[in-house]
Design a protein around this motif. Structure first.
Motif, PDB file in Angstrom:
ATOM      1  N   SER A  90      54.139  29.817  27.507  1.00  0.00           N
ATOM      2  CA  SER A  90      55.516  30.200  27.826  1.00  0.00           C
ATOM      3  C   SER A  90      56.131  30.945  26.657  1.00  0.00           C
ATOM      4  O   SER A  90      55.853  30.639  25.489  1.00  0.00           O
ATOM      5  CB  SER A  90      56.374  28.961  28.120  1.00  0.00           C
ATOM      6  N   LEU A  93      62.915  31.752  25.985  1.00  0.00           N
ATOM      7  CA  LEU A  93      64.044  32.669  25.821  1.00  0.00           C
ATOM      8  C   LEU A  93      65.248  31.954  25.223  1.00  0.00           C
ATOM      9  O   LEU A  93      65.986  32.536  24.430  1.00  0.00           O
ATOM     10  CB  LEU A  93      64.415  33.288  27.171  1.00  0.00           C
ATOM     11  N   ARG A 121      62.554  30.230  30.196  1.00  0.00           N
ATOM     12  CA  ARG A 121      61.220  30.620  29.727  1.00  0.00           C
ATOM     13  C   ARG A 121      60.614  31.676  30.636  1.00  0.00           C
ATOM     14  O   ARG A 121      60.958  31.773  31.814  1.00  0.00           O
ATOM     15  CB  ARG A 121      60.280  29.407  29.729  1.00  0.00           C
ATOM     16  N   VAL A 122      59.690  32.465  30.078  1.00  0.00           N
ATOM     17  CA  VAL A 122      58.781  33.294  30.868  1.00  0.00           C
ATOM     18  C   VAL A 122      57.456  32.544  30.913  1.00  0.00           C
ATOM     19  O   VAL A 122      56.886  32.211  29.871  1.00  0.00           O
ATOM     20  CB  VAL A 122      58.594  34.690  30.240  1.00  0.00           C
ATOM     21  N   PRO A 129      52.375  37.387  32.745  1.00  0.00           N
ATOM     22  CA  PRO A 129      53.647  36.802  33.203  1.00  0.00           C
ATOM     23  C   PRO A 129      53.645  36.598  34.714  1.00  0.00           C
ATOM     24  O   PRO A 129      53.374  37.531  35.473  1.00  0.00           O
ATOM     25  CB  PRO A 129      54.691  37.837  32.771  1.00  0.00           C
ATOM     26  N   SER A 132      59.746  33.784  35.677  1.00  0.00           N
ATOM     27  CA  SER A 132      60.756  33.421  34.687  1.00  0.00           C
ATOM     28  C   SER A 132      61.547  32.256  35.254  1.00  0.00           C
ATOM     29  O   SER A 132      61.868  32.237  36.452  1.00  0.00           O
ATOM     30  CB  SER A 132      61.683  34.606  34.374  1.00  0.00           C
ATOM     31  N   ASP A 183      65.168  40.056  34.787  1.00  0.00           N
ATOM     32  CA  ASP A 183      63.934  39.483  35.320  1.00  0.00           C
ATOM     33  C   ASP A 183      62.813  40.518  35.329  1.00  0.00           C
ATOM     34  O   ASP A 183      61.650  40.190  35.038  1.00  0.00           O
ATOM     35  CB  ASP A 183      64.169  38.951  36.736  1.00  0.00           C
ATOM     36  N   GLN A 185      62.345  42.958  33.280  1.00  0.00           N
ATOM     37  CA  GLN A 185      61.844  43.105  31.920  1.00  0.00           C
ATOM     38  C   GLN A 185      60.916  41.951  31.546  1.00  0.00           C
ATOM     39  O   GLN A 185      59.837  42.163  30.977  1.00  0.00           O
ATOM     40  CB  GLN A 185      62.997  43.175  30.934  1.00  0.00           C
ATOM     41  N   HIS A 186      61.323  40.722  31.876  1.00  0.00           N
ATOM     42  CA  HIS A 186      60.517  39.561  31.535  1.00  0.00           C
ATOM     43  C   HIS A 186      59.187  39.537  32.292  1.00  0.00           C
ATOM     44  O   HIS A 186      58.167  39.097  31.749  1.00  0.00           O
ATOM     45  CB  HIS A 186      61.291  38.282  31.832  1.00  0.00           C
ATOM     46  N   GLU A 188      57.628  42.214  33.523  1.00  0.00           N
ATOM     47  CA  GLU A 188      56.905  43.470  33.322  1.00  0.00           C
ATOM     48  C   GLU A 188      56.708  44.231  34.624  1.00  0.00           C
ATOM     49  O   GLU A 188      55.606  44.682  34.971  1.00  0.00           O
ATOM     50  CB  GLU A 188      55.559  43.207  32.627  1.00  0.00           C
TER      51      GLU A 188
END
Length: 250
Positions: A90, A93, A121-122, A129, A132, A183, A185-186, A188
């Motif tokens: 994880s 964040l 967390r991611v 990934p 999230s 979301d 961004q986290h 990808e």
């Protein structure tokens, strides 16, 4: 006292320390280790037997039973990954202590302004990934939770072993949506790509709300399976999970 003792033993069984059909210590040894009476141990074991977590043999003592992974199993993200052989990690964040907002307090059954742990967390399988998550845990059930490192540690494992809070059931909802910038961004992915959003309220062995969770899954790396059961006329429809939902795309 016997319920507290049973919760301790159940945590050990569910954590995997005791495998299925593994023999438990004798009642006397358990009583000495947990510093309770043998009567308390017997009541605790009988309580666990009712939940099919242990079984007794007249000649050989008590044995751990298999932990349910069936139709109604409540399984953490870490448990799902480990079951499939993935390395679960994880990216934390945030993990902070703060006061509960009004809506959170109402759902958790605590007073507004009560302390909670806010964990975001991611979540990754084998470095990829998958989701999230944002989780709110009431402070009275897990004091000091915000001080722990959840980059590799499982929240459910920590609640079970450190705080004797056993995730038992949950109410949840699923929604398909377009990903928001944070979301995306986290996870990808591009903004607006499809995601599945799970919102969940979890309850422990005593019926206490122990978490409010919002999990956003990449649609291309997550699969939810279920079985629809025909209901009798006048009954509400029933949906049963047939397997823990998860999957990493090849």
């Amino acid at each position: 006292m016997y319920e507290r003792t049973a919760a301790t033993l159940e945590a050990e069984i569910r954590s995997g320390r005791l495998g299925a059909d593994e023999r438990l210590l004798s009642e006397r040894a358990l009583a000495e280790r947990l510093q309770v009476s043998r009567i308390t141990i017997r009541r605790a074991l009988a309580h666990l037997a009712e939940k099919d977590l242990v079984r007794s043999s007249d000649r050989s003592g008590w044995f751990a039973g298999p932990v349910s992974e069936g139709l109604d199993a409540l399984m953490s993200f870490s448990d799902m990954g480990r079951q499939r052989g993935y390395t679960v990690t994880s990216l934390v964040l945030r993990c902070t202590a703060r006061e509960a907002r009004l809506s959170e307090a109402e759902q958790l059954g605590v007073a507004p302004g009560s302390p909670v742990c806010d964990l975001a967390r991611v979540r990754c399988f084998d470095g990829l990934p998958i989701a999230s998550t944002e989780t709110i845990v009431p402070g009275y059930l897990a004091p000091g939770l915000a001080e722990l490192d959840f980059s590799a540690q499982s929240l459910y494992d920590t609640l079970r072993t450190r705080y004797r809070v056993l995730p038992t059931r949950a109410k949840f909802a699923i929604q398909a949506a377009a990903s928001e910038p944070a979301d995306a961004q986290h996870l990808e992915i591009a903004v607006g790509e499809p995601v599945l959003i799970f919102t969940q309220t979890g309850y422990d062995q005593l019926g206490r709300a122990f978490e409010l969770a919002r999990t956003v899954y990449r649609a291309d790396r997550y699969l939810f399976r279920g079985t629809l059961v025909a209901a009798s006329e006048g009954d509400a429809p029933v949906v049963q999970m047939t397997s823990p939902p998860a999957g990493v795309a090849p």
